[in-house]
Design an enzyme around this catalytic site. Structure first.
Site, PDB file in Angstrom:
ATOM      1  N   PRO A   2      45.674  60.458  70.683  1.00 16.39           N
ATOM      2  CA  PRO A   2      46.713  60.113  69.707  1.00 16.39           C
ATOM      3  C   PRO A   2      46.607  58.647  69.272  1.00 16.39           C
ATOM      4  CG  PRO A   2      47.644  61.369  71.512  1.00 16.39           C
ATOM      5  CD  PRO A   2      46.233  61.036  71.907  1.00 16.39           C
ATOM      6  N   LYS A  61      49.157  52.303  70.556  1.00 18.08           N
ATOM      7  CA  LYS A  61      49.148  53.651  71.125  1.00 18.08           C
ATOM      8  C   LYS A  61      50.032  53.777  72.360  1.00 18.08           C
ATOM      9  CE  LYS A  61      44.363  53.994  69.535  1.00 18.08           C
ATOM     10  NZ  LYS A  61      42.955  54.206  69.932  1.00 18.08           N
ATOM     11  N   HIS A  95      51.205  72.554  83.192  1.00 11.16           N
ATOM     12  CA  HIS A  95      50.684  71.215  82.891  1.00 11.16           C
ATOM     13  C   HIS A  95      51.772  70.137  82.880  1.00 11.16           C
ATOM     14  CE1 HIS A  95      46.957  73.204  82.083  1.00 11.16           C
ATOM     15  NE2 HIS A  95      47.428  73.852  81.050  1.00 11.16           N
ATOM     16  N   ARG A 115      44.935  67.322  80.513  1.00 14.37           N
ATOM     17  CA  ARG A 115      43.725  66.673  81.033  1.00 14.37           C
ATOM     18  C   ARG A 115      44.021  65.556  82.031  1.00 14.37           C
ATOM     19  NH1 ARG A 115      40.342  66.215  75.287  1.00 14.37           N
ATOM     20  NH2 ARG A 115      40.304  68.454  74.843  1.00 14.37           N
ATOM     21  N   ARG A 181      34.332  37.121  63.857  1.00 18.58           N
ATOM     22  CA  ARG A 181      33.561  37.971  64.757  1.00 18.58           C
ATOM     23  C   ARG A 181      32.230  38.357  64.111  1.00 18.58           C
ATOM     24  NH1 ARG A 181      37.623  41.336  68.519  1.00 18.58           N
ATOM     25  NH2 ARG A 181      39.242  39.734  68.635  1.00 18.58           N
TER      26      ARG A 181
END
Length: 308
Positions: A2, A61, A95, A115, A181
């Site tokens: 996600p 996130k 789960h 997972r 960078r």
């Protein structure tokens, strides 16, 4: 995994359904879900039980529920994590890793993770790490007239850069750091210390909108190109937010178990060999950091001095 739109969709759901409620009981059903909490399963459960959830917030996130002004319940969904709200008497999925019930007897909250790459933990708040000179203000404050404020965030993510849709994001500072960078532009977009919340899907979509190849050296970007790229990033994230995120399978859903539908609007990601919607050239897929990079060979020509 996600990305920002999916995590923000979950955060908004938590704001509606659990903020303001007091936790009654916490059941840790799989120790791996709290593996990063130093107190362990029993300590984690004891630290959250009896606490009222004050706010639901997010950076990149990561999302968190403030327990008070000093501590937060921090969550990362990993590859398949879900925070689901529903009838406390509904069947228990195999789960479900952590279950939170509430003193009002209403819908419970379940951290489900097939997972087991995701995690939850109780952590202290700390000021974000920022290279620029700033001043500290509460997390919910907006821009300060005396420079950009320092946001108070969970300590483990204090090093993560602001994401492009939060008030703390500084476009000028981002542009300066990006062009200093010496790397490919997609690799830079995935660097959470530079800009957070952008993952593989939305990086490819933004680069297509900006007509920029994923291996374009960041040091060759001029001010106008950086502005165009940032605008594309913000546009694609905003549109994905409105669509509830991107769901390729049942592993990403909102707190009510509903899938997002931005996958219907994807222009390049996952579309190898299909015609570009701008020029009809077949979309190309390249290997990139053990993943894939999708682009249009005509709209996004490969630079001669590419950073692979």
């Amino acid at each position: 995994m996600p990305e920002l739109p999916e995590v923000e969709t979950v955060r908004a759901g938590l704001e509606r359904h659990v903020v303001g409620r007091t936790v009654a009981v916490v059941q840790v059903l799989h120790p791996r879900a709290v593996r990063r909490d130093p107190a362990g399963p029993a300590g984690f459960a004891a630290a959250v039980a009896g606490r009222t959830l004050k706010r639901a917030e997010r950076r990149g996130k990561y999302l968190w529920l403030a327990l008070d002004d000093d501590e937060a319940l921090l969550a990362h969904l990993g590859m398949s994590g879900q925070l689901l709200v529903g009838d406390p008497d509904r069947p228990m999925s195999p789960h479900v890793r952590v279950r939170f019930t509430f003193t009002d007897g209403g819908p419970d909250l379940r951290f489900t993770d097939q997972r087991t790459f995701g995690h939850v933990m109780v952590v202290p708040f700390a000021p974000e790490v920022q290279p620029a000179r700033t001043r500290s203000v509460p997390a919910h404050d907006s821009f300060s007239p005396v420079g950009r404020p320092v946001r108070i965030v969970p300590a483990p993510i204090a090093h993560i850069a602001p994401d492009p849709v939060e008030p703390a994001f500084d476009p000028a500072a981002f542009a300066a750091r990006l062009t200093r960078r010496r790397t490919g532009v997609k690799r830079a977009l995935l660097d959470q210390s530079l800009i957070s919340g952008v993952g593989n899907i939305y990086a490819d979509e933004a680069l297509w909108r900006a007509r920029m190849h994923w291996a374009r050296p960041t040091e060759t970007l001029n001010r106008g190109e950086v502005s165009r790229l940032l605008e594309a990033v913000r546009d694609v994230l905003s549109e994905a937010l409105k669509a509830g995120g991107t769901s390729f399978d049942s592993l990403y859903v909102n707190v009510n178990g509903e899938s997002g539908y931005f996958d219907r609007s994807l222009q390049v990601y996952g579309r190898e060999g299909e015609p570009c919607s701008r020029c009809a050239t077949p979309i190309r897929r390249d290997s990139f950091m053990n993943r894939s990079a999708y682009s249009c060979p005509r709209c996004q020509p490969r630079p001669r001095n590419a950073h692979w």
